[in-house]
Design a protein around this motif. Structure first.
Motif, PDB file in Angstrom:
ATOM      1  N   ALA A  54       0.837  -1.202   0.000  1.00  0.00           N
ATOM      2  CA  ALA A  54       0.000   0.000   0.000  1.00  0.00           C
ATOM      3  C   ALA A  54       0.874   1.255   0.000  1.00  0.00           C
ATOM      4  O   ALA A  54       1.916   1.307   0.661  1.00  0.00           O
ATOM      5  CB  ALA A  54      -0.916  -0.004   1.221  1.00  0.00           C
TER       6      ALA A  54
ATOM      7  N   PHE B 221      -0.290  -4.003  -4.812  1.00  0.00           N
ATOM      8  CA  PHE B 221      -0.930  -5.213  -4.278  1.00  0.00           C
ATOM      9  C   PHE B 221       0.034  -6.373  -4.486  1.00  0.00           C
ATOM     10  O   PHE B 221       0.565  -6.567  -5.575  1.00  0.00           O
ATOM     11  CB  PHE B 221      -2.243  -5.450  -5.040  1.00  0.00           C
ATOM     12  CG  PHE B 221      -3.182  -6.439  -4.404  1.00  0.00           C
ATOM     13  CD1 PHE B 221      -4.135  -6.011  -3.499  1.00  0.00           C
ATOM     14  CD2 PHE B 221      -3.120  -7.783  -4.716  1.00  0.00           C
ATOM     15  CE1 PHE B 221      -5.017  -6.918  -2.915  1.00  0.00           C
ATOM     16  CE2 PHE B 221      -3.990  -8.697  -4.145  1.00  0.00           C
ATOM     17  CZ  PHE B 221      -4.942  -8.262  -3.238  1.00  0.00           C
TER      18      PHE B 221
ATOM     19  N   ARG C 267      -4.360   1.129  -0.312  1.00  0.00           N
ATOM     20  CA  ARG C 267      -4.885  -0.160  -0.763  1.00  0.00           C
ATOM     21  C   ARG C 267      -5.214  -1.055   0.433  1.00  0.00           C
ATOM     22  O   ARG C 267      -4.336  -1.609   1.083  1.00  0.00           O
ATOM     23  CB  ARG C 267      -3.844  -0.839  -1.656  1.00  0.00           C
ATOM     24  CG  ARG C 267      -4.184  -2.276  -2.062  1.00  0.00           C
ATOM     25  CD  ARG C 267      -5.353  -2.360  -3.018  1.00  0.00           C
ATOM     26  NE  ARG C 267      -5.027  -1.743  -4.308  1.00  0.00           N
ATOM     27  CZ  ARG C 267      -5.871  -1.620  -5.326  1.00  0.00           C
ATOM     28  NH1 ARG C 267      -7.117  -2.058  -5.186  1.00  0.00           N
ATOM     29  NH2 ARG C 267      -5.506  -1.049  -6.460  1.00  0.00           N
TER      30      ARG C 267
END
Length: 333
Positions: free
Chosen positions: A77, A278, A86
């Motif tokens: 993230a 990710f 994220r």
């Protein structure tokens, strides 16, 4: 806002606030998060906690009284504007997805929110750890979405560790014009293994499949299980949805109000590798089930207010012949 305290660690400082016009409860601390971003830490006396970044009004952590993290945040993230964080609970407003003129999922999740020092009256709370935030449009925002609004968000921890988010959005246009929006709490749940997870409460419902040009289908399975990428918007959903994690013997229960739809999303392996913030294998340990208002957008006239609420709880699951009884889970929670 009164007293300050500095921790024994020279690298970390926190500020403890006493309540100011309801803005903070005594169970909330202001601290520095990743990259120096301000975050608010909520703590319940039994040990549960939550963290909310002012950037995005974004809940990034929710832990039970054993200190176990219940939300998923990617190890990759990026805590740096204008990139949204994220994981956790991004807020999608005033647009869900990419069907519209705005950026994906709107702009509320990558704007800086402020502490709301004059929140509207709420029912007398049974919880003590809560914070009120507010977002108003900047001049730049009005150029891309020409409306005036006040978005108030309350994040609260209940005595049993339940996490509650209440959103109030008011049209403050002075030109007499209504505005329309879609909305979602884009909640990333932490799960042991996506192949061991099932979602109960959405069976027999219609959904839009975003992997098939938003074509409409009817759910056929007894429960939703996961063997490949899923990106669906379930319509006219019940106020209660359960996520059963067999390996952890844990069930998440989502209770929602004012949010008729529910998004279910997992990117699976190929999509995960294509998402820069990710991890390649992180899809195995997360599942998004999102309380939302998408199919029928919300329209507010000047002075009107919309309210959308979700409450999350995590309860132990018990086995019965290797299966969990979804009706008992939903009825008893």
């Amino acid at each position: 806002m009164s007293s300050e305290k500095v921790s024994s660690s020279a690298a970390t400082s926190t500020t403890t606030f006493t309540p100011s016009s309801g803005a903070f409860s005594p169970h909330v601390e202001l601290a520095k998060g990743v990259n120096g971003l301000d975050k608010l830490v909520l703590r319940e006396f039994r040990g549960s906690s939550a963290e909310v970044y002012l950037y995005g009004g974004h809940v990034t952590s929710w832990k039970n009284d054993h200190g176990e993290e219940l939300l998923f945040v990617s190890s990759k993230a990026i805590y740096k504007p204008p990139k949204a964080i994220r994981g956790g609970i991004p807020i999608c407003f005033p647009q869900f997805g990419s069907l519209g003129p705005l950026e994906q999922h709107g702009f509320a999740r990558n704007r800086f929110w402020a502490v709301d020092t004059d929140p509207p009256p709420f029912p007398t709370p049974t919880y003590r750890a809560f914070v009120d935030l507010i977002l108003k449009p900047s001049e730049e925002d009005i150029k891309i979405w020409p409306h005036s609004y006040e978005f108030r968000l309350r994040v609260a921890l209940g005595p049993g560790g339940d996490l509650m988010l209440t959103s109030r959005i008011r049209n403050t246009n002075t030109d007499g014009k209504p505005f329309t929006f879609t909305f979602a709490y884009h909640t990333y749940f932490s799960v042991s293994d996506i192949s061991e997870v099932r979602v109960e409460g959405l069976e027999t419902l219609d959904y839009f499949d975003n992997l098939k040009n938003r074509e409409r289908f009817t759910e056929q399975g007894d429960a939703i299980t996961f063997e490949s990428e899923v990106d669906k918007i379930y319509l006219s959903t019940p106020t209660k949805i359960a996520i059963l994690d067999h390996e952890k013997k844990r069930t998440f229960v989502i209770r929602k109000d004012g949010l008729p739809d529910a998004v279910v999303w997992n990117p699976w392996d190929k999509k995960a590798k294509a998402i820069s913030d990710f991890g390649d294998d992180e899809y195995k340990h997360m599942l998004c089930v999102e309380a939302a208002a998408i199919e029928k957008p919300i329209t507010l006239k000047p002075g009107e207010e919309w309210k959308g609420r979700q409450e999350l709880s995590a309860v132990p699951s018990s086995y019965c012949s290797g299966q969990l009884d979804p009706q008992k889970v939903l009825q008893s929670s």
